[in-house]
Scaffold this motif. Structure first.
Motif, PDB file in Angstrom:
ATOM      1  N   GLY A 265       0.982  -1.124  -0.354  1.00  0.00           N
ATOM      2  CA  GLY A 265       0.674   0.001   0.249  1.00  0.00           C
ATOM      3  C   GLY A 265       1.167   1.344   0.087  1.00  0.00           C
ATOM      4  N   VAL A 266       2.013   1.292   0.678  1.00  0.00           N
ATOM      5  CA  VAL A 266       2.762   2.510   0.505  1.00  0.00           C
ATOM      6  C   VAL A 266       3.058   2.626  -1.109  1.00  0.00           C
ATOM      7  N   LEU A 267       2.258   2.513  -2.097  1.00  0.00           N
ATOM      8  CA  LEU A 267       2.466   2.598  -3.344  1.00  0.00           C
ATOM      9  C   LEU A 267       1.418   3.907  -3.471  1.00  0.00           C
ATOM     10  N   LEU A 268       0.356   3.997  -2.979  1.00  0.00           N
ATOM     11  CA  LEU A 268      -0.707   4.769  -2.709  1.00  0.00           C
ATOM     12  C   LEU A 268      -0.121   6.178  -2.313  1.00  0.00           C
ATOM     13  N   VAL A 269       1.185   6.130  -1.031  1.00  0.00           N
ATOM     14  CA  VAL A 269       1.046   7.203  -0.621  1.00  0.00           C
ATOM     15  C   VAL A 269       0.983   8.322  -1.525  1.00  0.00           C
ATOM     16  N   PRO A 270       1.354   8.815  -2.822  1.00  0.00           N
ATOM     17  CA  PRO A 270       1.686   9.886  -3.312  1.00  0.00           C
ATOM     18  C   PRO A 270      -0.039  10.208  -3.398  1.00  0.00           C
ATOM     19  N   VAL A 271      -0.665   9.291  -3.409  1.00  0.00           N
ATOM     20  CA  VAL A 271      -2.787   9.900  -3.962  1.00  0.00           C
ATOM     21  C   VAL A 271      -2.895  10.308  -2.843  1.00  0.00           C
ATOM     22  N   PHE A 272      -2.501   9.812  -1.421  1.00  0.00           N
ATOM     23  CA  PHE A 272      -3.270  10.271  -0.652  1.00  0.00           C
ATOM     24  C   PHE A 272      -2.504  11.202  -0.273  1.00  0.00           C
ATOM     25  N   MET A 273      -1.627  12.066  -0.333  1.00  0.00           N
ATOM     26  CA  MET A 273      -0.654  13.034  -1.008  1.00  0.00           C
ATOM     27  C   MET A 273      -1.527  13.971  -1.482  1.00  0.00           C
ATOM     28  N   LEU A 274      -1.613  13.447  -2.510  1.00  0.00           N
ATOM     29  CA  LEU A 274      -2.133  14.757  -3.788  1.00  0.00           C
ATOM     30  C   LEU A 274      -3.405  14.592  -2.611  1.00  0.00           C
ATOM     31  N   LEU A 275      -4.805  14.390  -2.181  1.00  0.00           N
ATOM     32  CA  LEU A 275      -5.493  14.569  -1.562  1.00  0.00           C
ATOM     33  C   LEU A 275      -5.696  14.954  -0.411  1.00  0.00           C
ATOM     34  N   THR A 276      -4.641  15.150  -0.182  1.00  0.00           N
ATOM     35  CA  THR A 276      -3.789  16.390   1.403  1.00  0.00           C
ATOM     36  C   THR A 276      -3.579  17.714   0.829  1.00  0.00           C
ATOM     37  N   VAL A 277      -2.850  17.413  -0.588  1.00  0.00           N
ATOM     38  CA  VAL A 277      -2.969  18.785  -1.063  1.00  0.00           C
ATOM     39  C   VAL A 277      -3.850  19.708  -1.660  1.00  0.00           C
ATOM     40  N   GLY A 278      -4.744  19.037  -1.998  1.00  0.00           N
ATOM     41  CA  GLY A 278      -5.830  19.522  -2.787  1.00  0.00           C
ATOM     42  C   GLY A 278      -6.798  20.091  -1.982  1.00  0.00           C
TER      43      GLY A 278
END
Length: 281
Positions: free
Chosen positions: A160-173
């Motif tokens: 699941g660490v591969l999805l960290v950028p996705v969750f970070m993108l949601l944080t930036v959004g």
């Protein structure tokens, strides 16, 4: 007499953006150097003449982790999904600290750049966007310490660490959406300056930072995630890195929907009022 040829100076007409729902990606690309300069200048100004410099990016969430561990982990005996409470808390503080710092800087960014806004034309959205992106270096440093803490406690990240950028993108959004609202409102209503710290503090305790979202009754969780876009982000970080229960798909979809709607509304409002910034500021 010889005729003197006169050079025709081209006339450039600058009009306000008539498409309020447009994010202006073409303009942002054209002014990408200004975006980079403002973000870099903010970063340098933040740590100028400091004794420990970028170490503040680690020290602040680290101190909060220690305080929360003592108060909520030891005294209140708060559950932590079977994880060591320091790691449980710090994994949530990494994205949350990024959000809180972004709101603190971006909310006042337009007024802070009043000298630039009243003299030169550029897409005004560059200002809160640069303040939002400027915190990514702090996030990267705090994230590196999170990996060290995981190794210390013997936690191995899952796929699941591969999805960290996705969750970070949601944080930036999320950060950008709220920052656009705050920065535009602060130009006209300076009460926003007093409200931002209170909003940030209340928002943190309404998010699963010091407690797991599993404490929320199951029938309320979708509404909880729909109202608070940071629920899925924090649960996603913990799941991707620490192997906790994966975020509920309904909660995650509710989070994404909320972030999209808030960002769309913030962009429309910012584009509609930006033409008056120079007059009101």
């Amino acid at each position: 007499m010889e005729k003197v040829e006169t050079m025709q100076v081209p006339t450039v007409i600058i009009e306000s953006n008539k498409r309020v729902l447009s994010f202006g990606l073409e303009s942002l690309w054209k002014y990408r150097e200004l975006l980079y300069f403002l973000a870099w200048r903010d970063l340098k100004a933040r740590y100028a003449q400091t004794a420990i410099g970028l170490a503040w990016a680690v020290l602040q969430p680290l101190i909060m982790m220690v305080v929360y561990t003592l108060v909520f982990g030891r005294l209140a005996n708060m559950p932590s999904d079977g994880l060591p409470y320091p790691l449980f808390a710090y994994a949530a503080l990494v994205p949350w600290s990024y959000l809180a710092k972004s709101l603190d800087r971006s909310g006042f960014s337009v007024v802070a750049e009043s000298n630039l806004i009243t003299k030169v034309y550029f897409p005004r959205i560059v200002v809160p966007l640069s303040a939002t992106l400027g915190g990514l270096l702090d996030f990267a440093i705090a994230f590196a310490l999170l990996l060290i803490l995981m190794a210390w406690f013997g936690i191995t990240p899952t796929w699941g660490v591969l999805l960290v950028p996705v969750f970070m993108l949601l944080t930036v959004g999320t950060s950008l959406a709220v920052s656009l609202w705050l920065s535009a409102l602060y130009v006209r209503y300076r009460d926003v300056g007093a409200a931002v710290p209170l909003i940030t503090q209340l928002w943190m305790f309404a998010s699963p930072v010091v407690y797991p979202s599993s404490l929320i009754p199951e029938t309320w969780r979708t509404w909880y995630a729909l109202i608070n876009p940071m629920v899925g982000v924090i649960d996603g970080f913990r799941w991707a890195l620490l192997g906790t229960h994966p975020p509920h798909i309904g909660m995650l979809l509710a989070n994404v929907s909320t972030i999209f709607v808030v960002l769309l509304g913030a962009t429309a409002y910012f584009n509609r009022v930006e033409r008056t910034f120079a007059d009101v500021i």
